[in-house]
Design a protein around this motif. Structure first.
Motif, PDB file in Angstrom:
ATOM      1  N   VAL A 114       1.128  -1.054  -0.154  1.00  0.00           N
ATOM      2  CA  VAL A 114      -0.302   0.142   0.169  1.00  0.00           C
ATOM      3  C   VAL A 114       0.578   0.709   0.020  1.00  0.00           C
ATOM      4  CG1 VAL A 114      -1.967  -1.266   1.015  1.00  0.00           C
ATOM      5  CG2 VAL A 114       0.496   0.239   2.244  1.00  0.00           C
ATOM      6  N   ARG A 115       0.208   2.640   0.547  1.00  0.00           N
ATOM      7  CA  ARG A 115       0.433   3.386  -0.510  1.00  0.00           C
ATOM      8  C   ARG A 115       0.197   4.500   0.913  1.00  0.00           C
ATOM      9  NH1 ARG A 115       1.614   7.620  -5.346  1.00  0.00           N
ATOM     10  NH2 ARG A 115       3.390   6.252  -5.274  1.00  0.00           N
ATOM     11  N   GLY A 116       1.028   5.104   1.627  1.00  0.00           N
ATOM     12  CA  GLY A 116       0.533   6.195   3.075  1.00  0.00           C
ATOM     13  C   GLY A 116       0.983   7.615   2.450  1.00  0.00           C
ATOM     14  N   GLU A 117      -0.019   8.578   2.254  1.00  0.00           N
ATOM     15  CA  GLU A 117       0.140   9.665   1.851  1.00  0.00           C
ATOM     16  C   GLU A 117      -0.747  10.613   3.492  1.00  0.00           C
ATOM     17  OE1 GLU A 117      -0.563   9.522  -2.552  1.00  0.00           O
ATOM     18  OE2 GLU A 117      -2.570   9.724  -1.555  1.00  0.00           O
ATOM     19  N   ALA A 118       0.065  11.623   3.035  1.00  0.00           N
ATOM     20  CA  ALA A 118      -0.652  11.908   4.243  1.00  0.00           C
ATOM     21  C   ALA A 118      -0.601  14.052   4.187  1.00  0.00           C
ATOM     22  CB  ALA A 118       0.282  12.825   5.501  1.00  0.00           C
ATOM     23  N   HIS A 119      -0.792  14.886   4.094  1.00  0.00           N
ATOM     24  CA  HIS A 119      -1.195  16.732   3.970  1.00  0.00           C
ATOM     25  C   HIS A 119      -1.591  17.270   5.325  1.00  0.00           C
ATOM     26  CE1 HIS A 119      -2.954  20.494   2.806  1.00  0.00           C
ATOM     27  NE2 HIS A 119      -1.532  20.589   2.565  1.00  0.00           N
ATOM     28  N   LEU A 120      -0.535  18.110   5.957  1.00  0.00           N
ATOM     29  CA  LEU A 120      -0.479  19.096   7.090  1.00  0.00           C
ATOM     30  C   LEU A 120      -0.432  20.520   6.351  1.00  0.00           C
ATOM     31  CD1 LEU A 120      -0.625  19.069   9.793  1.00  0.00           C
ATOM     32  CD2 LEU A 120       1.884  18.570   9.690  1.00  0.00           C
ATOM     33  N   GLU A 121      -1.088  21.601   7.226  1.00  0.00           N
ATOM     34  CA  GLU A 121      -0.539  22.494   6.985  1.00  0.00           C
ATOM     35  C   GLU A 121      -0.481  23.039   8.641  1.00  0.00           C
ATOM     36  OE1 GLU A 121      -3.787  25.352   5.670  1.00  0.00           O
ATOM     37  OE2 GLU A 121      -4.506  23.820   4.373  1.00  0.00           O
ATOM     38  N   ALA A 122       0.923  24.185   8.192  1.00  0.00           N
ATOM     39  CA  ALA A 122       1.627  24.449   9.791  1.00  0.00           C
ATOM     40  C   ALA A 122       1.709  25.919   9.478  1.00  0.00           C
ATOM     41  CB  ALA A 122       2.485  23.592  10.251  1.00  0.00           C
ATOM     42  N   GLU A 123       1.680  26.537  10.383  1.00  0.00           N
ATOM     43  CA  GLU A 123       2.519  28.079  10.693  1.00  0.00           C
ATOM     44  C   GLU A 123       3.741  28.185  10.365  1.00  0.00           C
ATOM     45  OE1 GLU A 123       0.650  30.776  10.935  1.00  0.00           O
ATOM     46  OE2 GLU A 123      -1.936  29.639  11.263  1.00  0.00           O
ATOM     47  N   PRO A 124       3.885  29.443  10.238  1.00  0.00           N
ATOM     48  CA  PRO A 124       5.570  29.458   9.845  1.00  0.00           C
ATOM     49  C   PRO A 124       6.391  29.600  10.682  1.00  0.00           C
ATOM     50  CG  PRO A 124       4.302  31.049   8.969  1.00  0.00           C
ATOM     51  CD  PRO A 124       3.519  30.174   9.408  1.00  0.00           C
ATOM     52  N   GLU A 125       7.659  29.404  11.053  1.00  0.00           N
ATOM     53  CA  GLU A 125       9.042  28.942  12.396  1.00  0.00           C
ATOM     54  C   GLU A 125       9.586  30.749  12.116  1.00  0.00           C
ATOM     55  OE1 GLU A 125       7.964  24.208  13.745  1.00  0.00           O
ATOM     56  OE2 GLU A 125      10.201  25.378  11.798  1.00  0.00           O
ATOM     57  N   THR A 126       9.863  31.071  10.503  1.00  0.00           N
ATOM     58  CA  THR A 126      11.006  32.184  10.027  1.00  0.00           C
ATOM     59  C   THR A 126      10.297  32.608   9.274  1.00  0.00           C
ATOM     60  OG1 THR A 126      12.029  30.282   8.719  1.00  0.00           O
ATOM     61  CG2 THR A 126      12.768  30.342  11.395  1.00  0.00           C
ATOM     62  N   ALA A 127      10.747  33.614   9.589  1.00  0.00           N
ATOM     63  CA  ALA A 127      10.350  34.610   7.705  1.00  0.00           C
ATOM     64  C   ALA A 127      11.550  35.206   7.049  1.00  0.00           C
ATOM     65  CB  ALA A 127       9.542  35.777   7.787  1.00  0.00           C
ATOM     66  N   ARG A 128      12.054  34.810   5.807  1.00  0.00           N
ATOM     67  CA  ARG A 128      13.412  35.721   5.475  1.00  0.00           C
ATOM     68  C   ARG A 128      13.151  36.803   4.355  1.00  0.00           C
ATOM     69  NH1 ARG A 128      15.854  34.273   0.452  1.00  0.00           N
ATOM     70  NH2 ARG A 128      14.770  31.940   0.158  1.00  0.00           N
ATOM     71  N   ILE A 129      14.233  37.554   4.426  1.00  0.00           N
ATOM     72  CA  ILE A 129      13.750  38.960   3.232  1.00  0.00           C
ATOM     73  C   ILE A 129      15.242  38.704   2.624  1.00  0.00           C
ATOM     74  CG2 ILE A 129      12.216  40.229   4.740  1.00  0.00           C
ATOM     75  CD1 ILE A 129      13.739  41.767   5.725  1.00  0.00           C
ATOM     76  N   THR A 130      15.398  39.608   1.450  1.00  0.00           N
ATOM     77  CA  THR A 130      16.487  39.463   1.695  1.00  0.00           C
ATOM     78  C   THR A 130      16.696  41.209   1.227  1.00  0.00           C
ATOM     79  OG1 THR A 130      17.005  37.494   0.048  1.00  0.00           O
ATOM     80  CG2 THR A 130      17.772  39.680  -0.656  1.00  0.00           C
ATOM     81  N   VAL A 131      18.172  42.275   1.321  1.00  0.00           N
ATOM     82  CA  VAL A 131      18.272  43.614   1.009  1.00  0.00           C
ATOM     83  C   VAL A 131      19.124  44.157   0.690  1.00  0.00           C
ATOM     84  CG1 VAL A 131      18.242  45.636   2.770  1.00  0.00           C
ATOM     85  CG2 VAL A 131      17.138  43.822   3.657  1.00  0.00           C
ATOM     86  N   THR A 132      18.613  45.175  -0.779  1.00  0.00           N
ATOM     87  CA  THR A 132      19.869  44.994  -1.402  1.00  0.00           C
ATOM     88  C   THR A 132      19.893  46.493  -1.708  1.00  0.00           C
ATOM     89  OG1 THR A 132      19.066  43.371  -3.189  1.00  0.00           O
ATOM     90  CG2 THR A 132      20.767  45.001  -4.326  1.00  0.00           C
ATOM     91  N   VAL A 133      21.620  46.404  -1.405  1.00  0.00           N
ATOM     92  CA  VAL A 133      21.757  47.967  -1.050  1.00  0.00           C
ATOM     93  C   VAL A 133      22.624  48.386  -2.498  1.00  0.00           C
ATOM     94  CG1 VAL A 133      23.343  49.727   0.960  1.00  0.00           C
ATOM     95  CG2 VAL A 133      21.874  47.891   1.524  1.00  0.00           C
ATOM     96  N   ASN A 134      22.281  49.634  -3.483  1.00  0.00           N
ATOM     97  CA  ASN A 134      22.780  50.552  -3.608  1.00  0.00           C
ATOM     98  C   ASN A 134      23.476  51.177  -3.812  1.00  0.00           C
ATOM     99  OD1 ASN A 134      20.807  48.497  -6.368  1.00  0.00           O
ATOM    100  ND2 ASN A 134      20.011  48.855  -5.336  1.00  0.00           N
ATOM    101  N   ALA A 135      24.738  52.229  -4.557  1.00  0.00           N
ATOM    102  CA  ALA A 135      24.945  53.309  -4.360  1.00  0.00           C
ATOM    103  C   ALA A 135      25.866  53.070  -6.348  1.00  0.00           C
ATOM    104  CB  ALA A 135      26.642  52.946  -3.657  1.00  0.00           C
ATOM    105  N   ARG A 136      25.896  54.759  -6.118  1.00  0.00           N
ATOM    106  CA  ARG A 136      26.198  54.799  -7.839  1.00  0.00           C
ATOM    107  C   ARG A 136      27.210  56.617  -7.595  1.00  0.00           C
ATOM    108  NH1 ARG A 136      21.548  56.637 -11.664  1.00  0.00           N
ATOM    109  NH2 ARG A 136      21.153  58.109 -10.221  1.00  0.00           N
ATOM    110  N   GLY A 137      28.493  56.815  -8.334  1.00  0.00           N
ATOM    111  CA  GLY A 137      29.141  57.788  -7.934  1.00  0.00           C
ATOM    112  C   GLY A 137      30.114  58.025  -9.827  1.00  0.00           C
ATOM    113  N   ARG A 138      30.528  59.075  -9.685  1.00  0.00           N
ATOM    114  CA  ARG A 138      31.510  59.213 -11.071  1.00  0.00           C
ATOM    115  C   ARG A 138      33.013  58.296 -10.018  1.00  0.00           C
ATOM    116  NH1 ARG A 138      29.310  63.154 -14.055  1.00  0.00           N
ATOM    117  NH2 ARG A 138      27.267  64.445 -13.024  1.00  0.00           N
TER     118      ARG A 138
END
Length: 224
Positions: free
Chosen positions: A13-37
């Motif tokens: 046989v095959r056993g299957e399961a689906h579960l919903e859960a609250e997230p434990e972490t959140a990831r953000i990416t920050v890109t800092v830019n600069a420009r000069g002569r």
């Protein structure tokens, strides 16, 4: 000479399961830019803005679980006119990744980062930790489903399960939603205001886990 005992009947046989859960972490990416002569002015601005972003993230203390600096580039831009190679300006950017476990501060941090000069914010990407109890729970549910399904097949034949031959993990899939927010970024061409922007209301996105196993059992001879 005695004949060998017949092998007991088996059920797979095959056993299957689906579960919903609250997230434990959140990831953000920050890109800092600069420009000069020139290269030095671009580097100086990039260093200053990178330090401002890092200080802001670190000011949130234990809410920040991980902080990493990633890709860094300084690129000259050549003039389109004139003979020879003439550098028109220099562009630089550095990428910072922050992982937070306290979501109550996430909206405030995201908007304050986006309010910095020439700073872009992507995310959040919600996730579960590798050792999350939710992952264990969904795998156990898949195993229980396999046992229950095998027992039902056996009972339909008037049999009962007598033993486990083997069980194989087909895989636990974590369908991690990738959601991108677009906070206001006034730094592109305008200095940030002194008044902090209002915090974004970011609702954590529930995580979906799927687990599958295959299992083979022996059973008593059926009554056909």
């Amino acid at each position: 000479m005695t004949s060998p005992s017949p092998e007991p009947p088996r059920v797979a046989v095959r056993g299957e399961a689906h579960l919903e859960a609250e997230p434990e972490t959140a990831r953000i990416t920050v890109t800092v830019n600069a420009r000069g002569r020139d290269r030095r002015s671009a580097l100086d601005d990039l260093t200053r803005r990178n330090a401002a972003a890092l200080d802001l993230i670190k000011s949130h203390g234990d809410a920040v679980e991980r902080l990493e600096t990633g890709h860094l580039t300084i690129t000259p831009e050549l003039s389109e006119r004139g003979r020879g190679e003439r550098v028109r300006t220099h562009h630089g950017h550095v990428q910072i990744t922050a992982v937070l476990s306290d979501f109550t501060l996430l909206g405030e941090l995201t908007t304050r980062l986006a309010d910095l000069e020439l700073t872009r914010v992507d995310g959040p990407w919600w996730a579960l930790r590798p050792d999350s109890p939710a992952r264990t729970q969904v795998r156990r549910q898949a195993v229980r489903e396999a046992v229950q399904r095998a027992r039902e097949y056996a009972e339909a034949l008037g049999s009962t399960l007598t033993g486990l031959i083997d069980i194989a993990d087909i895989g636990t899939e974590h369908a991690e939603p990738r959601v991108r927010t677009a906070p206001r970024a006034p730094g592109y061409g305008a200095p940030a205001e002194n008044t902090p922007p209002p915090a974004l209301d970011l609702e954590p996105q529930r995580q979906h886990l799927y687990a599958q196993v295959t299992a083979r059992f022996t059973m008593t001879p059926p009554h056909l």
